[in-house]
Design a protein around this motif. Structure first.
Motif, PDB file in Angstrom:
ATOM      1  N   ALA A  38     -12.122 -87.997 -44.820  1.00 15.88           N
ATOM      2  CA  ALA A  38     -12.998 -87.947 -45.994  1.00 15.88           C
ATOM      3  C   ALA A  38     -13.599 -89.311 -46.305  1.00 15.88           C
ATOM      4  N   ASN A  87     -19.860 -87.010 -47.558  1.00 10.79           N
ATOM      5  CA  ASN A  87     -18.843 -86.392 -48.439  1.00 10.79           C
ATOM      6  C   ASN A  87     -18.687 -84.897 -48.159  1.00 10.79           C
ATOM      7  N   THR A 133     -13.357 -82.470 -48.106  1.00  8.07           N
ATOM      8  CA  THR A 133     -12.624 -82.519 -49.374  1.00  8.07           C
ATOM      9  C   THR A 133     -11.186 -82.073 -49.149  1.00  8.07           C
ATOM     10  N   HIS A 157      -7.171 -80.776 -45.398  1.00 10.72           N
ATOM     11  CA  HIS A 157      -8.534 -80.942 -45.874  1.00 10.72           C
ATOM     12  C   HIS A 157      -9.445 -79.905 -45.209  1.00 10.72           C
ATOM     13  N   ASN A 169     -17.083 -78.975 -45.133  1.00 11.44           N
ATOM     14  CA  ASN A 169     -18.188 -78.127 -45.571  1.00 11.44           C
ATOM     15  C   ASN A 169     -19.295 -78.202 -44.522  1.00 11.44           C
TER      16      ASN A 169
END
Length: 605
Positions: A556, A562, A565, A572, A575
């Motif tokens: 991350a 970003n 997450t 984690h 996306n």
């Protein structure tokens, strides 16, 4: 230590200059101007002895202290602590990744201990702008020997007996070439130095011209005397500004000291040299194209029904060798054929200079005996793969060379062994690749390079490479078909058989060898729509294995968008809508939890 005997050598080769070594040199001179300490180098080209990546390099003699990555901020400490008080500055010492410790003398590093320097013997030790430095290290002694003690036949006998093969790529026996040219009674004859080093990642010849230009000059004069030539040309590509500058200064100095021009050191032998600037075309590294360019014509290859030793430059007998070959001549004459032949292996005597680059910890210039194992080059000298990632392959011989997989890590580095597995020595460029290198994309890159650099004279080369590029581009986009693999091989055969020059004939080598050794990657791209290296963006996705992820959060932190997450110490997620597929998470994950998927994301993320 008496400071008046100390010398501080500052590397001012291209790599170190790019990191402000000249400013380091200038500040050292300023700092020491009121002392009796000699600050030796005015321009100490390639003085880092090969470890270009670690520059700027400062060496202190005779203490044999080497400092790396020196900045102008370190100059005060070097003078006050080391020069005046004899203290070692620990943070500037070289860290040996193999020995896992810092070293005071660079000579103790594994990077150097496996090397044997003949062509590079003076680099980093002499100021290339001072002929006096070269003379101090027995420079021009070989020339004096041939001019006053040897006949043409005796010189050629020595070169022939040494077994020296041309270091420019083909590996043709140098002595045989000289003897053939010597036999033609057609004058004038010419001597040519090929300084048109065009392979991506190669900088061996440039470093010799920048760091030890006099050895090239001496080698060429000796050949001129042997074959009764009185004129030589150095063809240097235009981008090599420092090389051209240092060569010209060395030529001017040699003339002033009587080593070039009329009646060389009272021998009644005349010889002169002239620099010709190359336009930077890759094809001009080919001998006949190079000679056409010197003549003022378009740099295109010609059919070699008659060799250049009979009809070369302006249709006159011509000897062409590359820079490294010329640099071997003076030590062979001085030390004898038996000495040279004792180094290396049968049919591949002497040493070879490699530019070691890519995904390897220690990059730079390396000179090792012929026959050195590839494993030794990559892991002992190169220190292994960056971040200790898996070794995948190396590319030798530039764009016309081949890719060598890990099952050939113990292959002998010589002309014949490399040729036997579909690769080639070339001029000595070695690019190391890890598991993040896509072999299909690599082949596509070289076809793109060669399609731009083809002179266009041969239809097979001009159009064939362009078609191969289109096919490879389609495959990297996920638009390939299985039949494309056979089509690529068919095109390769046609181009190799029907192209005029060596560059065209060898152009398909990257494609042939990547299909031969990495065919699974082609199939993965075409059938599974997946690039396992994560390079072909349209065929790549990233996901995180929940069972492996330790939730350290490093992925991350490294993600530029970003897209990752998660809670600390918890798995984690990525996306995919935000992910730009840069691969930073993959290369930085300490547990290997980040995985590469294909077009379809393979996890539940």
């Amino acid at each position: 230590m008496n400071n008046s005997n100390r010398k501080i050598l500052v590397c001012c080769g291209t790599g170190c200059l790019a990191n402000n070594s000249f400013e380091v040199y200038t500040k050292l001179k300023e700092k020491l101007k009121d002392t009796k300490i000699a600050v030796q180098p005015l321009v100490k080209a390639t003085g880092c002895n090969g470890l270009c990546e670690k520059g700027p390099v400062v060496k202190i003699l005779p203490d044999d202290i080497s400092y790396f990555k020196v900045s102008t901020k370190d100059v005060d400490a070097i003078v006050e602590k080391t020069i005046l008080n004899g203290e070692i500055i620990d943070k500037l010492l070289y860290y040996d990744t193999n020995e896992k410790k810092k070293l005071i003398s660079h000579k103790d590093a594994t990077f150097y201990k496996h090397q044997q320097k003949i062509s590079l013997r003076n680099i980093g030790e002499v100021d290339p702008l001072l002929i006096e430095d070269y003379l101090e290290r027995d420079g021009y002694k070989a020339l004096r020997k041939v001019l006053f003690e040897m006949t043409s036949e005796e010189i050629i006998d020595v070169i022939e007996a040494s077994g020296l093969r041309g270091r420019g790529g083909a590996g043709f026996p140098t002595g045989s070439k000289w003897r053939t040219c010597y036999k033609y009674n057609n004058f004038p004859k010419y001597i040519v130095c090929n300084g048109d080093e065009g392979d991506p990642g190669a900088f061996m010849d440039r470093s010799i011209m920048e760091g030890d230009p006099n050895t090239v000059i001496e080698g060429m004069i000796i050949c001129g005397y042997a074959i009764k030539s009185h004129k030589g040309y150095l063809y240097i590509r235009d981008e090599y500004e420092l090389a051209r500058k240092n060569m010209q200064i060395a030529i001017d100095n040699a003339k002033k000291h009587g080593y070039l021009g009329e009646n060389i050191i009272g021998s009644n032998f005349d010889f002169d040299l002239e620099i010709v600037r190359g336009g930077g075309a890759f094809v001009c590294g080919e001998s006949s194209a190079l000679m056409a360019s010197i003549e003022g014509n378009v740099g295109e290859p010609r059919a070699k029904y008659i060799r250049s030793v009979e009809k070369g430059l302006w249709n006159q007998p011509t000897i062409l060798n590359n820079v490294e070959t010329w640099a071997n001549i003076p030590p062979i004459i001085s030390n004898g054929a038996k000495w040279f032949k004792s180094i290396g292996i049968e049919n591949n005597s002497g040493t070879k200079v490699f530019s070691l680059v890519g995904k390897v910890k220690n990059t730079g210039l390396v000179e090792v005996p012929m026959g050195t194992k590839l494993r030794e080059l990559v892991f002992d000298i190169g220190g292994g793969i960056i971040k200790d990632r898996p070794f995948k392959a190396i590319q030798t011989g530039g764009p016309s060379g081949g890719c060598i997989p890990k099952e050939h890590l113990d292959i002998s580095l010589d002309f014949d062994s490399l040729s036997n597995i579909g690769s080639m020595m070339g001029s000595g460029g070695v690019i190391v690749m890890d598991d993040t290198t896509c072999m299909v994309e690599l082949a596509r890159y070289y076809m793109e390079f060669l399609s731009e650099e083809s002179c266009g004279k041969c239809t097979t080369c001009r159009e064939g490479i362009k078609i191969m590029l289109e096919i490879l581009t389609n495959i990297t986009k996920g638009e390939g078909e299985l039949e494309d693999i056979e089509l690529l091989l068919d095109l390769s055969e046609t181009i190799s058989n029907a192209s005029l020059c060596g560059l065209g004939k060898t152009a398909p080598n990257p494609v042939i060898t990547t299909i031969k050794y990495f065919k699974d990657e082609y199939i993965d791209h075409i059938v599974n729509q997946k690039c396992n290296a994560g390079i072909c963006k349209k065929l790549t996705s990233y996901y995180i294995e929940e069972e492996i992820c330790i939730g350290c959060g490093l992925c991350a932190k490294k993600c530029p968008t970003n897209a990752i997450t998660g809670i600390k110490k918890e798995p984690h997620i990525i996306n995919a809508d935000i992910c730009v597929k840069c691969g930073a998470c993959f290369t930085n994950c300490p547990t290997g939890a980040v995985k590469i998927g294909g077009v379809v994301v393979e996890s539940k993320n």
